[in-house]
Write an enzyme that holds these catalytic residues in place. Structure first.
Site, PDB file in Angstrom:
ATOM      1  N   GLY A  30       0.851  -1.180   0.000  1.00  0.00           N
ATOM      2  CA  GLY A  30       0.000   0.000   0.000  1.00  0.00           C
ATOM      3  C   GLY A  30       0.883   1.224   0.000  1.00  0.00           C
ATOM      4  N   GLY A  35       0.453   2.852   7.029  1.00  0.00           N
ATOM      5  CA  GLY A  35       0.557   2.169   8.327  1.00  0.00           C
ATOM      6  C   GLY A  35       0.933   0.704   8.261  1.00  0.00           C
ATOM      7  N   THR A 110       6.488  -4.786   2.903  1.00  0.00           N
ATOM      8  CA  THR A 110       7.123  -4.167   1.731  1.00  0.00           C
ATOM      9  C   THR A 110       6.949  -2.663   1.728  1.00  0.00           C
ATOM     10  OG1 THR A 110       5.195  -4.311   0.278  1.00  0.00           O
ATOM     11  CG2 THR A 110       6.619  -6.259   0.424  1.00  0.00           C
ATOM     12  N   HIS A 113       6.982   3.501  -0.952  1.00  0.00           N
ATOM     13  CA  HIS A 113       7.453   4.516  -1.881  1.00  0.00           C
ATOM     14  C   HIS A 113       7.580   3.957  -3.287  1.00  0.00           C
ATOM     15  CE1 HIS A 113       8.516   6.744   1.737  1.00  0.00           C
ATOM     16  NE2 HIS A 113       8.609   7.811   0.974  1.00  0.00           N
ATOM     17  N   ASN A 164      -7.243   1.369   7.032  1.00  0.00           N
ATOM     18  CA  ASN A 164      -6.595   1.658   8.307  1.00  0.00           C
ATOM     19  C   ASN A 164      -6.902   3.083   8.787  1.00  0.00           C
ATOM     20  OD1 ASN A 164      -4.926   1.205  10.505  1.00  0.00           O
ATOM     21  ND2 ASN A 164      -3.050   1.794   9.416  1.00  0.00           N
ATOM     22  N   GLY A 466      37.352  -1.054 -33.789  1.00  0.00           N
ATOM     23  CA  GLY A 466      38.384  -0.048 -33.531  1.00  0.00           C
ATOM     24  C   GLY A 466      37.845   1.333 -33.880  1.00  0.00           C
ATOM     25  N   LEU A 467      38.629   2.339 -33.552  1.00  0.00           N
ATOM     26  CA  LEU A 467      38.226   3.726 -33.795  1.00  0.00           C
ATOM     27  C   LEU A 467      38.074   3.983 -35.291  1.00  0.00           C
ATOM     28  CD1 LEU A 467      40.697   5.502 -31.356  1.00  0.00           C
ATOM     29  CD2 LEU A 467      38.205   5.419 -31.112  1.00  0.00           C
ATOM     30  N   SER A 540      31.817  -0.566 -33.736  1.00  0.00           N
ATOM     31  CA  SER A 540      31.205  -1.303 -32.619  1.00  0.00           C
ATOM     32  C   SER A 540      31.883  -0.956 -31.287  1.00  0.00           C
ATOM     33  CB  SER A 540      31.233  -2.807 -32.862  1.00  0.00           C
ATOM     34  OG  SER A 540      32.487  -3.258 -33.359  1.00  0.00           O
TER      35      SER A 540
END
Lengths: 628, 301
Positions: A30, A35, A110, A113, A164, A466-467, A540
């Site tokens: 919840g 609570g 649990t 947030h 609650n 490679g570059l 790549s």
């Protein structure tokens, strides 16, 4: 509630009764401040699980961190981490234990947030029932809806909505009825087997164990009364037999035991079984335990089975009912709860763990993301932390599974980031994708091996990375020429012939770069499958993408070649004038300038373009292939 | 339904599954054996999980040199019975420096002789997984811990960044140097442990049963005089009292309770009417609310 025996009470009777108790696993969830922790603290306190020394520590903590003035803050009993106590919130799921005369309970407490939704899902995945708290003053909030959805998605069939803080609205029956009607209307589509709405005050203990005299208008059960009585048993033992093989027990040559936990059905010696993937048939010989062989085992039991025939079954295989086997597929659709801090990138390879089976896989398509507030389906390119999407997945190898709604154990999986090893998603399988299913089952008469015999060569993929300006294309071209001269069948894939055709729809965003490499990898794989030596010349830049390409191939087929040149050298060469444009800001995301290049950590070959010329380096590749 | 399994049968099956998963997935596991009742149950479950083979990993005992003598004798007997290799490790540097619970305080002593020693042992043998007998109901920070609890190469626990642990699918992946602490008894309570010991007839160290033993009274706690290394404070006299232990550790740090409980049923009866939790017998937990979390972050079990 938990009637403690007096010293004179016959403890043996108590223990034997206790031993026969069933177990109920539930979670509390919840929105924040509804609570939850107070409720658990109350349950522990009222069931006398709180000892005197803990109570003393609690009193001192309540004065330091408490939110209840001078009264004991029960939430501090369960918020165990320092950060949680300081901030007065629950961050991680906590497991709590208590018992009544009827049952033992394992509670997953649990967090509420939104940013800790993944921890809520963790708690829900092992629960049979959910207690969803609602603050009577606030009614149904977004987190109530989100948690209800996750509870339903994870297959929990029994829900309690605990309204609650009734004490803060003067135990108003009308307000309660309004919340109940609202919840029932919105949860109707979830089709929970049972849904009980109970007005409570966790702080005061109203309708927890004892009926509240302030709410005479409420005729239903108390929370504990309900948890004691509810029947959450499923018919898993009556379903077709399934046991994923977890470990093979081979202490000597005479014994071969298949260890695992039965996830549905029951089994007796003599029963016919099959190995799901191979379809081999055999029978159960023995069910072996340290206390002697047993005559029957059922869903939930951790067993060691021996079989009457030698079959090929190892970890990950599923031993099953031969008449009702699980599906075998490498493509399926599933709901994913994304838990990674980094967002999901379709096409990126993740490790997949489904039961005892391990594979790698990609999310090949995101069908839609689910808006947890309206339950609308949004079209998206990616999923971020705590988002839920309906996706297609493609795995490197087929797995055996059942849809999650039929069998939780056989239909669940997780995705793991292979770089960080973090668990990044929880998945529940909806169904297999039929087309791939059919392709997989089609017998292929002419296979890679038979084609390789005709071409007379070992097919491989030479992956040059490679570059820009390192010399990839120059060297790859030379290598291809030399191979051709030796009568080898080859095909060179490079940026120019792929980007302008197959991949002309792709740009240079991270997602597109991943997809670019994925497609090139797949094409190279087809060429290798066709018996060719395929040369790939692509910058790549990302390690994970090259790793993804590597997983497409069999051992020894993928040859990663790092065409190495320091950035200054490559930039000085600048054959296409691209570095200059990148420096001037005319090209964005240029590797080496404003986008990183991750050099290979363990390439098959490194070509040092500063030390040697292209001709010599090409010969190095030919030598590696044993073709000099 | 006659076939419904009791909670103990379900806990047993869950633990066996965890034990097997580690053996199937990790390269070099070890079982931390502390000789207490939880370790006894864990060892028993391991024998069941791998029967007819002996458990395919060694036992490791981190010996502070201050354990009760009866514990050491029991340890050697149980390892032999299970057919398992027993490794022991003591922090030699700590011994050389004469670190002891009296002169250095319980907190520093625990750090050196237990936590540091444990880390040394794990590094020395290169274990990538270590079973521990901790339970979630023992202590607040434990209740938040995963079954597979990831540890960095420095053995640290990061409570705020734990891997989500869904269903019974465990993410067992570690890089070289990193490791897992694995807790097969996570979901057991103290009562479950005693109940199981009783149903399965599991041997436990005799110190759990009441007997006349030599003790001194110190800061309101009863400390057993297990050997002549215990320095007696002025005015302290060793006297025979009928005592037993609810939890076992280093003898100078473990408080005894006066008791007549000399059978398992008596022990459970006592436990059911107890007003203090078992950890209160461990003198190291009292300092501050989050002391266990702190120790665990530093690599304690």
């Amino acid at each position: 509630m938990n009637q403690l025996p007096s010293i004179s009470a016959p403890v043996v009777d108590y223990l034997e009764n206790h031993e026969q108790k069933g177990l109920l696993r539930f979670l509390t969830c919840g929105s924040v401040d509804d609570g939850k922790s107070t409720l658990i603290g109350r349950l522990l306190h009222d069931s006398k699980r709180v000892f005197e020394d803990q109570l003393a520590a609690l009193r001192s903590d309540s004065r330091k961190h408490g939110t209840q003035g001078k009264a004991i803050d029960f939430a501090l009993l369960v918020d165990g981490l320092e950060a949680e106590r300081e901030q007065g919130i629950t961050i991680d799921v906590a497991y709590r234990f208590f018992a009544t005369d009827h049952r033992k309970f394992i509670v997953a407490d649990t967090p509420g947030h939104e940013q800790y939704t993944r921890n809520m899902a963790t708690g829900a995945s092992t629960s049979d029932l959910a207690v969803i708290l609602v603050d009577a003053r606030k009614g149904i909030l977004q987190q109530t809806r989100r948690h209800s959805f996750i509870v339903s998605l994870l297959g929990i069939r029994h829900v309690v909505v605990a309204v609650n803080k009734m004490d803060l609205i003067d135990f108003d029956a009308d307000r309660f009825a309004e919340i109940e009607a609202g919840y029932r209307a919105f949860a109707e589509s979830f089709g929970f087997d049972t849904l009980q709405v109970i007005p409570i005050s966790a702080l005061q203990g109203a309708n927890i164990v004892e009926r509240s005299p302030q709410m005479p208008w409420y005729a239903g059960p108390t929370l504990i009364g309900h948890l004691n009585e509810i029947d959450v048993s499923s018919d898993d033992a009556g379903r077709p037999f399934r046991m994923p093989v977890q470990w093979i027990n081979r202490p000597d040559l005479d014994f071969r035991g298949y260890c695992g936990t039965i996830v549905s059905g029951r089994i007796r010696p003599g029963d016919p079984v099959a190995v799901a993937a191979s379809g081999q048939h055999t029978r159960i010989a023995r069910i072996v335990t340290m206390d002697g062989d047993v005559e029957e085992a059922q869903c939930g039991d951790a067993v060691t089975l021996t079989l009457t025939d030698e079959v090929d079954a190892s970890r990950g295989d599923v031993i099953c009912d031969p008449k009702a086997r699980p599906e075998i597929a490498d493509r399926f659709s599933a709901h994913l709860i994304w838990m990674g801090d980094q967002k999901l990138v379709p096409g990126r390879t993740y490790a997949v763990k489904a039961g005892k089976q391990s594979a790698t896989g990609v999310v090949s398509r995101i069908g839609h993301r689910i808006d947890v507030n309206s339950f609308a389906q949004d079209e998206v390119d990616s999923l971020s932390l705590n988002e839920i999407g309906f996706c297609d997945l493609a795995l490197s190898a087929p797995i055996a599974f059942d849809p999650y709604e039929v069998n939780r154990e056989m239909g669940s999986f997780i995705l793991i980031d292979r770089m960080t090893n973090q668990t990044v998603a929880a998945g529940v399988i909806w169904r297999s994708l039929r087309s791939a299913d059919n392709i997989h089952r089609q017998a292929v008469d002419v296979d890679k091996q038979s084609r390789a015999i005709v071409t007379g060569q070992k097919p491989v993929a030479l992956w040059f990375t490679g570059l820009s300006g390192a010399g990839k294309s120059t060297i790859a071209n030379l290598v291809e020429r030399k191979l051709h001269a030796r009568g080898r069948l080859t095909y060179l894939l490079d940026g120019d012939n792929v980007r302008h055709g197959l991949n002309q729809d792709l740009g240079f965003s991270d997602e597109d770069r991943v997809e670019n490499i994925r497609r090139v990898g797949e094409v190279a794989k087809l060429f290798v499958d066709a018996g060719l030596i395929s040369l790939v010349s692509f910058i790549s830049p990302f390690r994970s993408d090259r790793q993804m390409a590597r997983t497409l191939f069999e051992e020894g087929e993928f040859v990663e070649i790092h065409v190495a040149a320091p950035l200054e050298v490559a930039e000085a060469r600048d054959p296409k004038g691209l570095y200059q444009k990148a420096r001037e800001g005319k090209i964005r995301n240029f590797t080496g300038i404003d986008s990183p290049y991750e050099p290979p950590q363990a390439p098959e070959l490194v070509l040092d373009t500063v030390a040697l010329d292209a001709e010599a380096l090409a010969d190095q590749v030919i030598r590696y292939l044993g073709l000099d | 339904m006659s076939n419904r399994r009791s909670h103990l049968q379900r806990l047993e099956a869950e633990s066996i599954r965890i034990l097997r998963e580690v053996v199937a997935e990790m390269k070099n596991p070890v079982m931390l054996y502390s000789i207490g009742k939880d370790s006894s149950v864990m060892l028993h479950l391991a024998r069941k999980a791998f029967y007819p083979a002996p458990p395919p990993f060694p036992l490791l005992h981190v010996d502070t040199t201050w354990k009760f003598r009866e514990m050491i004798a029991f340890r050697d007997r149980m390892a032999a019975e299970a057919g398992m290799r027993l490794l022991t490790h003591t922090n030699a540097q700590g011994v050389a420096e004469g670190v002891n619970p009296f002169d250095h305080g319980s907190s520093y002593y625990t750090q050196v002789m237990k936590t540091d020693a444990l880390k040394q042992a794990l590094d020395r043998f290169g274990f990538d997984a270590a079973f521990g007998g901790a339970r979630r109901d023992e202590e607040k920070s434990r209740s938040k811990e995963r079954v597979f609890s990831f540890r960095s190469a420095a053995h640290g626990w990061d409570p705020k960044n734990q891997r989500p642990e869904l269903w019974s699918i465990f993410n067992t992946r570690v890089k070289p140097g990193e490791s897992m602490r694995v807790f097969p008894l996570s979901n057991w309570t103290e009562l479950d442990i005693w109940q199981y010991i009783r149903t399965e007839n599991i041997p436990i160290v005799p110190l759990y049963f009441a007997k006349e033993r030599p003790v001194v009274e110190r800061n309101g706690a009863l400390v057993m005089v297990d050997d002549d290394r215990l320095p007696l404070h002025p005015g302290e006299v060793s006297q025979m009292r009928r005592i037993r232990f609810r939890t076992l550790g280093c003898y100078p740090l473990t408080a005894a309770v006066e008791s007549d409980a000399d059978t398992l049923d008596d022990i459970v009866t006592e436990m059911l009417i107890a007003r203090t939790s078992e950890r209160s017998g461990r003198l190291i937990d009292h300092d501050e609310a989050a002391s266990m979390e702190k120790k665990k972050r530093e690599g304690y079990f």
